[in-house]
Design a protein around this motif. Structure first.
Motif, PDB file in Angstrom:
ATOM      1  N   GLU A 179      24.830 -34.710  18.380  1.00 31.84           N
ATOM      2  CA  GLU A 179      24.247 -35.184  17.126  1.00 31.84           C
ATOM      3  C   GLU A 179      23.003 -36.021  17.416  1.00 31.84           C
ATOM      4  O   GLU A 179      22.889 -36.657  18.467  1.00 31.84           O
ATOM      5  CB  GLU A 179      25.231 -36.068  16.346  1.00 31.84           C
ATOM      6  CG  GLU A 179      26.551 -35.426  16.007  1.00 31.84           C
ATOM      7  CD  GLU A 179      27.653 -35.810  16.978  1.00 31.84           C
ATOM      8  OE1 GLU A 179      28.832 -35.762  16.584  1.00 31.84           O
ATOM      9  OE2 GLU A 179      27.333 -36.174  18.133  1.00 31.84           O
ATOM     10  N   SER A 180      22.101 -36.012  16.456  1.00 30.27           N
ATOM     11  CA  SER A 180      20.914 -36.861  16.526  1.00 30.27           C
ATOM     12  C   SER A 180      20.443 -37.163  15.112  1.00 30.27           C
ATOM     13  O   SER A 180      20.887 -36.505  14.153  1.00 30.27           O
ATOM     14  CB  SER A 180      19.796 -36.201  17.334  1.00 30.27           C
ATOM     15  OG  SER A 180      19.389 -34.985  16.731  1.00 30.27           O
ATOM     16  N   GLY A 197      20.545 -40.302  13.599  1.00 34.89           N
ATOM     17  CA  GLY A 197      21.076 -41.519  12.998  1.00 34.89           C
ATOM     18  C   GLY A 197      20.121 -42.687  13.167  1.00 34.89           C
ATOM     19  O   GLY A 197      19.114 -42.588  13.860  1.00 34.89           O
ATOM     20  N   TYR A 248      29.995 -37.676  12.732  1.00 33.97           N
ATOM     21  CA  TYR A 248      30.373 -36.709  13.757  1.00 33.97           C
ATOM     22  C   TYR A 248      30.165 -35.295  13.243  1.00 33.97           C
ATOM     23  O   TYR A 248      30.483 -35.000  12.084  1.00 33.97           O
ATOM     24  CB  TYR A 248      31.848 -36.868  14.118  1.00 33.97           C
ATOM     25  CG  TYR A 248      32.227 -38.198  14.710  1.00 33.97           C
ATOM     26  CD1 TYR A 248      32.633 -39.251  13.900  1.00 33.97           C
ATOM     27  CD2 TYR A 248      32.200 -38.404  16.089  1.00 33.97           C
ATOM     28  CE1 TYR A 248      32.987 -40.478  14.432  1.00 33.97           C
ATOM     29  CE2 TYR A 248      32.563 -39.630  16.636  1.00 33.97           C
ATOM     30  CZ  TYR A 248      32.948 -40.652  15.804  1.00 33.97           C
ATOM     31  OH  TYR A 248      33.301 -41.865  16.347  1.00 33.97           O
ATOM     32  N   THR A 269      26.902 -40.170  15.850  1.00 31.75           N
ATOM     33  CA  THR A 269      25.645 -40.897  15.740  1.00 31.75           C
ATOM     34  C   THR A 269      25.790 -41.942  14.633  1.00 31.75           C
ATOM     35  O   THR A 269      26.346 -41.659  13.572  1.00 31.75           O
ATOM     36  CB  THR A 269      24.460 -39.934  15.456  1.00 31.75           C
ATOM     37  OG1 THR A 269      23.241 -40.667  15.447  1.00 31.75           O
ATOM     38  CG2 THR A 269      24.614 -39.205  14.124  1.00 31.75           C
ATOM     39  N   GLN A 270      25.326 -43.147  14.918  1.00 34.73           N
ATOM     40  CA  GLN A 270      25.506 -44.258  13.986  1.00 34.73           C
ATOM     41  C   GLN A 270      24.476 -44.185  12.861  1.00 34.73           C
ATOM     42  O   GLN A 270      23.274 -44.041  13.109  1.00 34.73           O
ATOM     43  CB  GLN A 270      25.359 -45.593  14.713  1.00 34.73           C
ATOM     44  CG  GLN A 270      25.446 -46.823  13.823  1.00 34.73           C
ATOM     45  CD  GLN A 270      26.839 -47.071  13.275  1.00 34.73           C
ATOM     46  OE1 GLN A 270      27.821 -47.017  14.017  1.00 34.73           O
ATOM     47  NE2 GLN A 270      26.939 -47.338  11.978  1.00 34.73           N
ATOM     48  N   CYS A 325      22.791 -31.456  14.456  1.00 36.52           N
ATOM     49  CA  CYS A 325      23.872 -31.202  15.420  1.00 36.52           C
ATOM     50  C   CYS A 325      23.522 -29.912  16.146  1.00 36.52           C
ATOM     51  O   CYS A 325      23.504 -28.839  15.539  1.00 36.52           O
ATOM     52  CB  CYS A 325      25.200 -31.074  14.700  1.00 36.52           C
ATOM     53  SG  CYS A 325      26.560 -30.526  15.758  1.00 36.52           S
ATOM     54  N   VAL A 367      29.835 -44.025  11.625  1.00 35.30           N
ATOM     55  CA  VAL A 367      29.485 -43.098  12.695  1.00 35.30           C
ATOM     56  C   VAL A 367      29.712 -41.691  12.152  1.00 35.30           C
ATOM     57  O   VAL A 367      30.787 -41.394  11.633  1.00 35.30           O
ATOM     58  CB  VAL A 367      30.323 -43.333  13.961  1.00 35.30           C
ATOM     59  CG1 VAL A 367      29.971 -42.298  15.025  1.00 35.30           C
ATOM     60  CG2 VAL A 367      30.101 -44.739  14.499  1.00 35.30           C
ATOM     61  N   GLN A 403      29.844 -36.543  19.932  1.00 39.06           N
ATOM     62  CA  GLN A 403      30.131 -37.936  20.261  1.00 39.06           C
ATOM     63  C   GLN A 403      29.840 -38.880  19.111  1.00 39.06           C
ATOM     64  O   GLN A 403      30.280 -40.037  19.136  1.00 39.06           O
ATOM     65  CB  GLN A 403      29.313 -38.357  21.488  1.00 39.06           C
ATOM     66  CG  GLN A 403      29.742 -37.642  22.765  1.00 39.06           C
ATOM     67  CD  GLN A 403      31.184 -37.929  23.120  1.00 39.06           C
ATOM     68  OE1 GLN A 403      31.590 -39.087  23.209  1.00 39.06           O
ATOM     69  NE2 GLN A 403      31.981 -36.888  23.306  1.00 39.06           N
ATOM     70  N   LEU A 447      20.348 -35.693   9.659  1.00 45.01           N
ATOM     71  CA  LEU A 447      21.121 -35.606  10.891  1.00 45.01           C
ATOM     72  C   LEU A 447      21.081 -34.171  11.412  1.00 45.01           C
ATOM     73  O   LEU A 447      21.085 -33.218  10.625  1.00 45.01           O
ATOM     74  CB  LEU A 447      22.566 -36.023  10.658  1.00 45.01           C
ATOM     75  CG  LEU A 447      22.797 -37.411  10.066  1.00 45.01           C
ATOM     76  CD1 LEU A 447      24.296 -37.673   9.920  1.00 45.01           C
ATOM     77  CD2 LEU A 447      22.153 -38.484  10.923  1.00 45.01           C
TER      78      LEU A 447
END
Length: 123
Positions: A6-7, A9, A94, A117-118, A22, A92, A115, A20
């Protein structure tokens, strides 16, 4: 090795938007149901949105109307675009993938997980 990454956040002000991503590696996910879940501190992981391989979608009531889930099978990537963000969206996030008949809102139905992303929404 199968990976979901993931990216996108970050910290955003209430009312703002976020996208976001994935990206899947190690396997082609074009026939998988893919979904987004989120977990806030002290709370259970909850369903946000999911997209079937046919591109049908489903959203949680809490994000419906201000979120869009999409996928690019050529890029093995899924997206979640969220608008009008609220502090209660802080969690978070997912991404998940699974061979599911249709769309499931249940985390255990998904085989692969990223994993996380916040996402933090400030008031």
């Amino acid at each position: 090795q199968v990976q979901l990454i993931e990216s996108g956040g970050g910290l955003v002000q209430a009312g703002g938007s976020l996208k976001l991503s994935c990206t899947a590696a190690g396997r082609t996910f074009s026939r998988y149901t893919m979904g987004w879940f989120r977990q806030a501190p002290g709370k259970e992981r909850e369903f946000v949105a999911a997209i079937y391989w046919s591109d049908s979608t489903r959203y949680a009531d809490s994000v419906k109307g201000r979120s869009t889930i999409s996928r690019d099978n050529a890029q093995n990537t899924m997206y979640l675009h969220m608008n009008s963000l609220k502090p209660e969206d802080t969690a978070v996030y997912y991404c998940a993938a699974g061979i599911i008949l249709g769309i499931s809102t249940i985390p255990r139905d998904y085989e692969y997980w990223g994993q996380g992303t916040q996402v933090t929404v400030s008031s």
